[in-house]
Design a protein around this motif. Structure first.
Motif, PDB file in Angstrom:
ATOM      1  N   LEU A  39       4.515   3.083   7.127  1.00  0.00           N
ATOM      2  CA  LEU A  39       4.256   3.406   5.724  1.00  0.00           C
ATOM      3  C   LEU A  39       4.622   4.856   5.415  1.00  0.00           C
ATOM      4  N   GLU A  42      -7.432  -0.490   5.397  1.00  0.00           N
ATOM      5  CA  GLU A  42      -6.833  -0.405   6.732  1.00  0.00           C
ATOM      6  C   GLU A  42      -7.470   0.754   7.503  1.00  0.00           C
ATOM      7  N   SER A  76      -2.872   4.440   3.889  1.00  0.00           N
ATOM      8  CA  SER A  76      -2.719   3.776   2.603  1.00  0.00           C
ATOM      9  C   SER A  76      -3.486   4.521   1.510  1.00  0.00           C
ATOM     10  N   ASN A 135      -4.587   3.203  -0.959  1.00  0.00           N
ATOM     11  CA  ASN A 135      -5.585   2.257  -1.451  1.00  0.00           C
ATOM     12  C   ASN A 135      -6.944   2.449  -0.799  1.00  0.00           C
TER      13      ASN A 135
END
Length: 321
Positions: free
Chosen positions: A83, A148, A153, A155
């Motif tokens: 990512l 996660e 992330s 998020n």
């Protein structure tokens, strides 16, 4: 009586003025552990990305599962960060005891280590995520979502108020406090001793008595820091979110320690073992909190004033080598 009230008002104004300095972190919350009083506060309810502060939650969930800490975990290609493409000194294929993997995730904030802990959780990653959701609910972190284990992330989001709850819960795990307060440690990787260092350069620094530490950084989250510190005989948990630079984050922490000790704030520069560094001087200002009590699992609200704390000598805690 009037004279006493006037003197108290002057003292309160003086205390607030001493800390009316630009803090580099966009969200700040400092809570006295023994009483639950809010000491300093700024945007404590803002929901923002939390980066690697996530790893404290990961560690608690892993330890709650009571897995064999001597079991070898093989770092898998699926543990590699695709990512953010962050680097790691832990090679794919290395077999490392779970205890050392936890050390790498907490002390050095290694993303492959954190990912492998979730992957090898009983029942796999789906079971890990379910356990995280249960832990969040149990701690009353009503404004927190963690998707996660690494914090890569954006998020993964929370508030300073929720993260104080997480930090205080994590401080009850000796496995976490020991590992996050190691300045450095040797880990055997592929039959070779490799030295890793703590991502928080205040750990081990002169004058700091730190009981828990975790840093975080992504572009979305900025520079973040959770610490439990002791100063002037008081234990306090601080959460700093979204500072623009590491130096600003360090200066914020220094000013919080000064506040606990009843000293005036520092602005502009902060000294460190390897030399001075510039700190952020822009942004909104923060003043002393109200001193109200934060009950367990209660939402923290803003604005209040505090009684100044008497200055005492800070004793440096002896850390585990």
């Amino acid at each position: 009586m009037i004279k006493k009230l006037f003197a108290a008002a002057l003292l309160s104004i003086s205390s607030a003025a001493a800390f009316a300095v630009p803090f580099g972190s966009q969200s700040v919350l400092v809570v006295e552990d023994d009483t639950g009083k809010v000491l300093l506060e700024k945007n404590a309810g803002a929901i923002v990305p939390i980066a690697s502060l996530t790893k404290l939650m990961t560690a608690m969930v892993i330890l709650d599962a009571k897995q064999d800490m001597n079991e070898l975990i093989e770092i898998d290609r699926s543990d590699v960060d695709t990512l953010k493409h962050s680097t790691s000194r832990v090679p794919v294929g290395a077999s490392i005891p779970r205890a050392d993997v936890l050390q790498l995730a907490l002390m050095s904030s290694d993303n492959r280590a954190a990912a492998s802990l979730a992957r090898t959780y009983p029942g796999g990653q789906l079971a890990f995520k379910a356990a995280v959701r249960r832990k969040i609910a149990a701690l009353g972190m009503t404004n927190t979502v963690i998707e996660e284990p690494t914090g890569l992330s954006p998020n993964n989001r929370s508030t300073a108020a929720d993260l104080v709850k997480m930090a205080q819960a994590a401080s009850h795990y000796k496995e976490i406090t020991d590992r996050t307060t190691d300045a450095k440690n040797l880990v055997s990787i592929n039959s070779r001793e490799v030295e890793f260092h703590n991502t928080n350069r205040l750990v081990g620094a002169k004058g700091w008595d730190i009981g828990l530490s975790k840093t975080g950084y992504t572009q979305e989250a900025g520079r973040c820091l959770i610490m439990n510190i002791k100063a002037a005989g008081k234990n306090a948990t601080m959460v700093l979110l979204n500072a623009g630079a590491s130096s600003a984050r360090i200066l914020d922490a220094l000013n919080i320690r000064r506040y606990l000790a009843g000293e005036e704030a520092t602005s502009g520069r902060v000294a460190r073992a390897s030399g001075p560094m510039k700190a952020s001087t822009g942004g909104p200002r923060i003043t002393a909190g109200s001193g109200r009590v934060v009950k367990a699992r209660a939402t923290v609200r803003a604005k209040a004033k505090v009684v100044p704390i008497k200055k005492k000598v800070v004793v440096l805690r002896k850390r585990r080598n």
